[in-house]
Design a protein around this motif. Structure first.
Motif, PDB file in Angstrom:
ATOM      1  N   PRO A 117       0.617  -1.176  -0.276  1.00  0.00           N
ATOM      2  CA  PRO A 117      -0.056  -0.034  -0.211  1.00  0.00           C
ATOM      3  C   PRO A 117       0.551   1.343   0.723  1.00  0.00           C
ATOM      4  O   PRO A 117       0.598   2.527  -0.566  1.00  0.00           O
ATOM      5  CB  PRO A 117      -1.045  -0.437   1.243  1.00  0.00           C
ATOM      6  CG  PRO A 117      -0.739  -1.655   1.758  1.00  0.00           C
ATOM      7  CD  PRO A 117       0.616  -2.244   1.295  1.00  0.00           C
ATOM      8  N   THR A 118       2.138   1.380   1.163  1.00  0.00           N
ATOM      9  CA  THR A 118       2.293   2.721   0.749  1.00  0.00           C
ATOM     10  C   THR A 118       3.347   2.585  -0.651  1.00  0.00           C
ATOM     11  O   THR A 118       3.750   4.253  -1.080  1.00  0.00           O
ATOM     12  CB  THR A 118       3.565   2.117   2.281  1.00  0.00           C
ATOM     13  OG1 THR A 118       2.791   1.950   3.399  1.00  0.00           O
ATOM     14  CG2 THR A 118       4.949   3.196   1.790  1.00  0.00           C
ATOM     15  N   LEU A 119       3.984   1.047  -1.561  1.00  0.00           N
ATOM     16  CA  LEU A 119       4.646   1.495  -2.759  1.00  0.00           C
ATOM     17  C   LEU A 119       3.167   1.524  -3.525  1.00  0.00           C
ATOM     18  O   LEU A 119       3.569   3.215  -4.170  1.00  0.00           O
ATOM     19  CB  LEU A 119       4.531   0.019  -2.656  1.00  0.00           C
ATOM     20  CG  LEU A 119       5.675   0.245  -4.462  1.00  0.00           C
ATOM     21  CD1 LEU A 119       6.827   0.692  -5.036  1.00  0.00           C
ATOM     22  CD2 LEU A 119       5.773  -1.439  -5.414  1.00  0.00           C
ATOM     23  N   TYR A 120       2.090   2.378  -3.548  1.00  0.00           N
ATOM     24  CA  TYR A 120       1.216   2.347  -4.314  1.00  0.00           C
ATOM     25  C   TYR A 120       0.449   3.570  -3.948  1.00  0.00           C
ATOM     26  O   TYR A 120       0.861   5.196  -5.070  1.00  0.00           O
ATOM     27  CB  TYR A 120      -0.051   1.512  -4.331  1.00  0.00           C
ATOM     28  CG  TYR A 120      -1.305   2.250  -4.843  1.00  0.00           C
ATOM     29  CD1 TYR A 120      -1.585   2.476  -6.285  1.00  0.00           C
ATOM     30  CD2 TYR A 120      -2.697   3.037  -4.102  1.00  0.00           C
ATOM     31  CE1 TYR A 120      -2.479   2.953  -7.029  1.00  0.00           C
ATOM     32  CE2 TYR A 120      -3.277   4.230  -4.873  1.00  0.00           C
ATOM     33  CZ  TYR A 120      -3.617   3.699  -6.084  1.00  0.00           C
ATOM     34  OH  TYR A 120      -4.093   4.586  -6.633  1.00  0.00           O
ATOM     35  N   SER A 121       1.361   4.592  -2.336  1.00  0.00           N
ATOM     36  CA  SER A 121       1.197   5.744  -2.013  1.00  0.00           C
ATOM     37  C   SER A 121       1.648   6.263  -2.945  1.00  0.00           C
ATOM     38  O   SER A 121       2.331   7.310  -3.481  1.00  0.00           O
ATOM     39  CB  SER A 121       0.507   5.510  -1.520  1.00  0.00           C
ATOM     40  OG  SER A 121       0.409   7.135  -0.782  1.00  0.00           O
ATOM     41  N   TYR A 122       2.940   6.210  -3.038  1.00  0.00           N
ATOM     42  CA  TYR A 122       4.432   6.528  -2.927  1.00  0.00           C
ATOM     43  C   TYR A 122       4.155   7.124  -4.633  1.00  0.00           C
ATOM     44  O   TYR A 122       4.768   8.018  -5.337  1.00  0.00           O
ATOM     45  CB  TYR A 122       6.137   5.886  -2.835  1.00  0.00           C
ATOM     46  CG  TYR A 122       6.943   6.321  -3.237  1.00  0.00           C
ATOM     47  CD1 TYR A 122       7.407   7.457  -3.211  1.00  0.00           C
ATOM     48  CD2 TYR A 122       7.813   5.236  -4.504  1.00  0.00           C
ATOM     49  CE1 TYR A 122       9.060   7.819  -3.386  1.00  0.00           C
ATOM     50  CE2 TYR A 122       9.070   6.457  -4.966  1.00  0.00           C
ATOM     51  CZ  TYR A 122       9.524   7.164  -4.407  1.00  0.00           C
ATOM     52  OH  TYR A 122      10.737   7.540  -4.875  1.00  0.00           O
ATOM     53  N   LEU A 123       3.939   6.073  -5.387  1.00  0.00           N
ATOM     54  CA  LEU A 123       3.524   6.252  -6.820  1.00  0.00           C
ATOM     55  C   LEU A 123       2.952   6.960  -7.482  1.00  0.00           C
ATOM     56  O   LEU A 123       3.506   8.103  -8.351  1.00  0.00           O
ATOM     57  CB  LEU A 123       3.638   4.761  -7.381  1.00  0.00           C
ATOM     58  CG  LEU A 123       5.181   4.015  -6.968  1.00  0.00           C
ATOM     59  CD1 LEU A 123       4.375   2.647  -8.150  1.00  0.00           C
ATOM     60  CD2 LEU A 123       6.335   4.399  -7.950  1.00  0.00           C
ATOM     61  N   SER A 124       2.491   7.154  -6.678  1.00  0.00           N
ATOM     62  CA  SER A 124       0.733   7.525  -7.419  1.00  0.00           C
ATOM     63  C   SER A 124       0.739   8.941  -6.993  1.00  0.00           C
ATOM     64  O   SER A 124       0.458  10.105  -7.175  1.00  0.00           O
ATOM     65  CB  SER A 124      -0.816   7.168  -6.664  1.00  0.00           C
ATOM     66  OG  SER A 124      -0.500   6.720  -5.627  1.00  0.00           O
ATOM     67  N   SER A 125       1.242   9.339  -5.517  1.00  0.00           N
ATOM     68  CA  SER A 125       1.238  10.721  -4.858  1.00  0.00           C
ATOM     69  C   SER A 125       2.765  11.380  -4.633  1.00  0.00           C
ATOM     70  O   SER A 125       1.919  12.600  -4.839  1.00  0.00           O
ATOM     71  CB  SER A 125       0.482  10.310  -3.444  1.00  0.00           C
ATOM     72  OG  SER A 125      -0.418  10.073  -3.479  1.00  0.00           O
TER      73      SER A 125
END
Length: 352
Positions: A117-125
């Motif tokens: 979930p943190t990777l998704y947040s990092y990439l998208s945000s």
């Protein structure tokens, strides 16, 4: 003649090689191995680190008993923006490696965060909102077969390596008591991050900074080192090492053959990183080469030894901007350490 190059001699390279093998060994222990006085070695190391020509860093990424979520991110940019995009990623604590490359991407970034979930947040945000970024492609790391801290210079003789190994070998009982995995606890994080810029910091200085006893610091370091939660990386600026070219290969192999592929790739002198990844291809190799022309020879040797391995893409680093959380200049000298605090919450570009 470049004064930085002429200042480096074989003793300096031997010192770096020795510290790659025994990162926190005392100067007194290293002196007989290198045939130099301990105070001479200390002065040499101070000169090398002060100029950014060499460094020794500590990296502790394990979260609890699990490894972090690691990924290779290929970044494409609009024309003329790759430098500014690279600047933003170099300053980012989650981007442990950043390089401008040839091929179908402008930047290749190695990322570590605690979980998916943190990777998704990092990439998208974060990454995809950096001005100039027009696309990303992410390959998850599914297995690390050969980590960059295992790559060595070739300066020491076999006799010196044997002597150093004997002098630094742990007692058998200590090795047997070593845990297979040592969880990186929340209270360990400040200690680990303090070693990111200088892994040779003394136990006494760490004890003073964190208000601990020296025995507590020693015990924690021994637990983290022995349990694979803290690793050290000693490096010499690439232009001074004799291996100035960095190249990355993407490949495909049968899942049943990946372990054999990793063993063979790791056995080649040039191999620096070898990982299994998800995505269009399932194997990734990073190599250090003496010349750009050596890439074709290295690739040919891989395919000769591994007929079942299909090389699908390759890239040469035009400039390595960051490695193992260390920011580098155009010459490959260390400029500063970007503290790799991967446990904090990634910020978007609006709030950074």
């Amino acid at each position: 003649m470049n004064s930085a190059i002429s200042a480096i001699d074989d003793t300096d390279r031997a010192l770096v090689h020795a510290l790659q093998l025994a990162p926190r060994a005392s100067w007194e222990l290293l002196g007989p191995v290198l045939g130099a006085r301990p105070d001479t070695l200390a002065r040499r190391w101070e000169r090398l680190t002060g100029s950014g020509e060499a460094w020794l860093s500590g990296l502790g990424l394990r979260t609890g008993v699990t490894k972090p979520c690691m990924a290779w991110v290929e970044v494409t940019c609009t024309a003329g923006t790759s430098r500014s995009v690279g600047d933003a990623l170099v300053a980012d604590p989650y981007a442990l490696g950043v390089e401008h490359t040839t091929g179908g991407r402008d930047l290749l970034v190695f990322v570590a965060v605690p979980d998916l979930p943190t990777l998704y947040s990092y990439l998208s945000s974060r990454v995809q909102r950096i001005p100039g970024v027009v696309g990303t492609r992410t390959s998850m790391v599914t297995a690390v077969h050969y980590a960059p801290d295992r790559w060595r210079l070739d300066q020491l003789t076999p006799g010196q390596i044997g002597l150093l190994t004997r002098r630094t070998r742990r007692p058998a009982s200590a090795a047997q008591d070593r845990p297979a995995v040592a969880p990186l606890q929340v209270e360990d994080r400040p200690l680990v991050l303090a070693l990111a810029s200088d892994a040779r910091r003394t136990v006494a200085s760490l004890a003073r900074e964190f208000t601990m006893s020296e025995s507590t610091v020693r015990r924690r370091l021994a637990r983290l080192e022995g349990g694979q939660s803290l690793r050290y990386s000693c490096a010499l600026a690439s232009g001074l090492s004799g291996w100035p070219v960095s190249a990355t290969l993407w490949a495909e192999a049968s899942e049943f053959e990946l372990a054999d592929c990793a063993a063979v790739a790791a056995g080649l002198r040039e191999t620096r990183i070898c990982m299994s990844v998800s995505g269009p291809w399932n194997f990734m190799i990073s190599a250090r080469l003496r010349t750009v022309e050596d890439l074709s020879r290295y690739t040919a040797e891989l395919t000769r030894r591994l007929p079942g391995l299909r090389i699908t893409d390759s890239a040469v680093a035009l400039q390595v901007r960051k490695t193992e959380a260390q920011e580098l200049d155009r010459r490959g000298h260390r400029v500063r350490t970007v503290t790799p605090d991967i446990w904090s919450t990634p910020l978007s570009t609006d709030t950074a």
